[in-house]
Design an enzyme around this catalytic site. Structure first.
Site, PDB file in Angstrom:
ATOM      1  N   TYR A   1      28.688  31.692  44.308  1.00  0.00           N
ATOM      2  CA  TYR A   1      28.999  33.109  44.105  1.00  0.00           C
ATOM      3  C   TYR A   1      29.656  33.320  42.745  1.00  0.00           C
ATOM      4  O   TYR A   1      29.251  34.188  41.960  1.00  0.00           O
ATOM      5  CB  TYR A   1      29.913  33.600  45.226  1.00  0.00           C
TER       6      TYR A   1
ATOM      7  N   SER B   1      32.927  40.603  39.246  1.00  0.00           N
ATOM      8  CA  SER B   1      34.013  40.184  40.131  1.00  0.00           C
ATOM      9  C   SER B   1      35.091  39.511  39.307  1.00  0.00           C
ATOM     10  O   SER B   1      34.808  38.947  38.233  1.00  0.00           O
ATOM     11  CB  SER B   1      33.485  39.206  41.189  1.00  0.00           C
TER      12      SER B   1
END
Length: 676
Positions: free
Chosen positions: A566, A553
């Site tokens: 996350y 990401s």
């Protein structure tokens, strides 16, 4: 038209039964009349299954249509046996109308025989008689005057002339046994032709059942019997990567595994080594299985390590033997050797591995060798199995017409022969990746927490020759091992691993619980580690290189708000890419990562509540989140699952063969996430 409708229906029925004929094997025909659009007159036509078609799935477009007067006139210009291959090109000058399939080498058999309907088939029972040492006498004994023996002749124009002459000389006959090859039957109606074909097959089988020895392969060799099912599959999975690597020495192959009881019984028998060495006989068999298999000569209980060592030795011997076979029979006009690796590998107590350029071809090769086992069983039960000579096998295997047929095949896609294992692939980004890789020719394993969804997603991509769905919780090492085993047994191995499974809980530091932290790190950081570790064993054992892809990401390098757990897990994944690129590089395995921006539409994470949390964080409505993300990028474009899939396809394709340890941003340009 009734003629073609009846022909197609008959063909589909005959082709649906494996004991009658093999996939893409045999051919059927019908003769009739139709108006010539040029002259307006009735002309006699031949409709015959075209080259490369399959009886079980035959449709009208798979028929070649020829004018009978022109086709039969070829007899007057036939230059003789030494030049009979020229007649295949001449068939093109006999075609009627437009479209349709190319005429096959067997067209003469159908056109020259004086019967309205002809079937040429490869039934196990029929080939058993055809390959028996005294097949001519058995034919007379079993069928009387109704079926005539035809000595082996390579398929072609001369064989068509031979069968036509035999029918003319034997008006009472309904068909013939083609030595070393199969059967041909004929009749005046489609229904009677099918009835005749089935009568020949059923009569042959009934004779084998009534007169055949109960143990045609001899006694069971001590220690060579089938292992228990679970142990058998575990050993198969342990051996599969090495076997695939051996079978892919010359060119990459996809694999298929079968532990059919008939295969296991054959491998346990005393006669298995000698019969395997004799090889197959029917041309349709050995064109797909090679002239003989590689048979491991160790008992079922041999260790995996000992089996691998012996397989490596036998592979070297096999390649030397096949090269010697080629050099003995090749001449100046022969096509180049097509590879010396086996297509069938037999492991006593375990089963059969078969290989091909794609899953379907690999599976069909295994089906053909099972047919060959049935043939050997039948021939040995009433006589002695006697296949055609190696010289005749070579004439067909390296036939100029076969070479031309191979040359007409479409070029393989970029990911052909590659097997991809994608986690979290039942939806969202993972599904888009699986779909793209399958479109590029890869076999795909859809690994997901939800088995039903995984299987449904796989079914959307096609049959199990294209994709399978498996249940994998990436936090569970045992489930990962089972998923990898399923993949290896389905396709022979793994080439591409995509660590995509993920989830996110958008919370600020003070609201993030220990459970929140553990869950996200278990799924993404630990999960990726466990999947990569399990898959790396397969990749290394294959010796074929491979690709490991991490869907990380932009958050792995960008400090976004309210996202501690996350983003930290994604940073862990990002560094795994660098570490594994260094460690696995010596095995030719590339490891790369992809850093998407927030994928809103089509994303499983966003649909699970992440989107609502992120929208709240940024103070906007959830339905405007995709637009919001797009507007903060340099390109002002929304990132979709397909964009991530595109990056995976490029990274694992042939163009970036020298790229490893790279992270590719797929974020439409987020300056704060630029890699430094």
């Amino acid at each position: 038209m009734t003629v073609t409708n009846d022909l197609i229906a008959r063909s589909n029925r005959l082709g649906a039964e494996p004991h009658i004929t093999n996939y893409a094997g045999g051919n059927t025909s019908a003769k009739g009349t139709e108006i010539d659009p040029v002259t307006g007159e009735q002309v006699e036509l031949l409709w015959v299954k075209g080259s490369g078609g399959d009886l079980g799935t035959l449709a009208e477009k798979g028929l070649a249509v020829l004018r009978l007067d022109r086709m039969r006139a070829l007899v007057n210009v036939y230059p003789g046996l030494d030049r009979e291959d020229e007649m295949v090109a001449a068939f093109d000058y006999c075609l009627h109308g437009t479209g349709g399939a190319a005429p096959s080498i067997d067209t003469a058999m159908h056109g020259l025989v004086d019967a309205a309907h002809v079937d040429h088939l490869h039934p196990d029972a029929g080939i058993a008689i055809a390959t028996a040492k005294d097949g001519d006498k058995l034919t007379k004994k079993i069928f009387g005057e109704k079926v005539v023996w035809v000595p082996w002749r390579r398929p072609g124009f001369q064989l068509g002339l031979d069968i036509a002459a035999i029918k003319a000389a034997n008006p009472q006959a309904i068909g013939c046994i083609l030595g070393g090859h199969g059967i041909t039957a004929w009749a005046d109606t489609s229904a009677q032709c099918e009835k005749n074909s089935r009568w020949i097959i059923d009569t042959a089988q009934a004779y084998l059942d009534a007169k055949g020895k109960k143990a045609p392969f001899g006694r069971e060799r001590k220690g060579f019997g089938a292992l228990p099912a679970e142990e058998r599959r575990a050993k198969a999975a342990a051996l599969a990567p090495t076997i695939r690597g051996l079978a892919s020495h010359d060119r990459p192959m996809v694999g298929h595994f079968s532990d059919d009881p008939r295969v296991l019984d054959f491998l346990a028998s005393a006669k298995a080594p000698a019969l395997a060495e004799l090889g197959t006989s029917c041309p349709d068999h050995f064109l797909r299985t090679k002239v003989k298999p590689l048979l491991l000569d160790l008992p079922a209980g041999a260790s995996v390590e000992a089996s691998i060592q012996r397989l490596t030795e036998l592979h070297e011997r096999y390649r030397a033997d096949y090269t010697a076979y080629y050099e003995k029979h090749a001449d100046a006009d022969s096509p180049a050797i097509r590879g010396a690796d086996p297509l069938i590998v037999l492991i006593p107590g375990v089963g059969m591995f078969s290989f091909g350029a794609n899953k379907q071809t690999a599976r069909v090769a295994g089906e053909f060798y099972l047919n060959a086992i049935n043939v050997m069983r039948g021939a040995e039960s009433v006589s002695t199995y006697t296949p055609i000579s190696d010289a005749e096998k070579f004439r067909i295997e390296y036939w100029a017409l076969e070479e031309a047929k191979l040359a007409r095949m479409p070029q393989p896609k970029s990911h052909a022969t590659r097997v991809a294992f994608v986690t979290g692939a039942a939806s969202g980004i993972g599904k888009a990746i699986a779909t793209r890789l399958a479109a590029e020719g890869a076999c795909v394993v859809i690994a997901d927490l939800d088995l039903a969804k995984a299987q449904a997603a796989a079914a959307e991509l096609g049959s199990t020759d294209v994709a399978i769905g498996v249940q994998v919780n990436v936090t569970d090492e045992a489930q990962i091992a089972k998923g990898i085993q399923d993949a290896v047994l389905a396709f022979g191995g793994i080439d591409i691993v995509v660590n995509n499974a993920g989830l996110s809980l958008s919370k600020p530091l003070l609201e993030t619980t220990e459970a929140d932290w553990d869950l996200q790190h278990d799924v993404m950081a630990k999960g990726s580690f466990l999947v990569s570790k399990a898959a790396a064993r397969v990749l290394i054992d294959q010796g074929l290189g491979g690709d490991v892809i991490y869907i990380s990401s932009k958050n792995s390098v960008f400090a976004g708000p309210n996202n501690i757990a996350y983003s930290a897990a994604k940073a862990d994944q990002a560094h795994q890419v660098r570490l594994l690129a260094v460690e696995l590089g010596e095995h030719g395995i590339k490891v790369n990562g992809i850093n998407p921006d927030g994928v809103v539409r089509g994303s499983g994470i966003f649909a699970a509540g992440w989107g609502a949390n992120r929208a709240k964080t940024y103070g906007i409505e959830e339905e405007k989140l995709g637009e919001f993300y797009a507007q903060r990028t340099i390109l002002k474009r929304e990132v979709l699952p397909d964009h991530v899939a595109n990056a995976v396809a490029v990274l694992t394709g042939p163009e970036l063969s020298h790229t490893t340890g790279l992270h590719i941003p797929v974020d439409a340009g987020v300056a704060a996430a630029f890699l430094r």
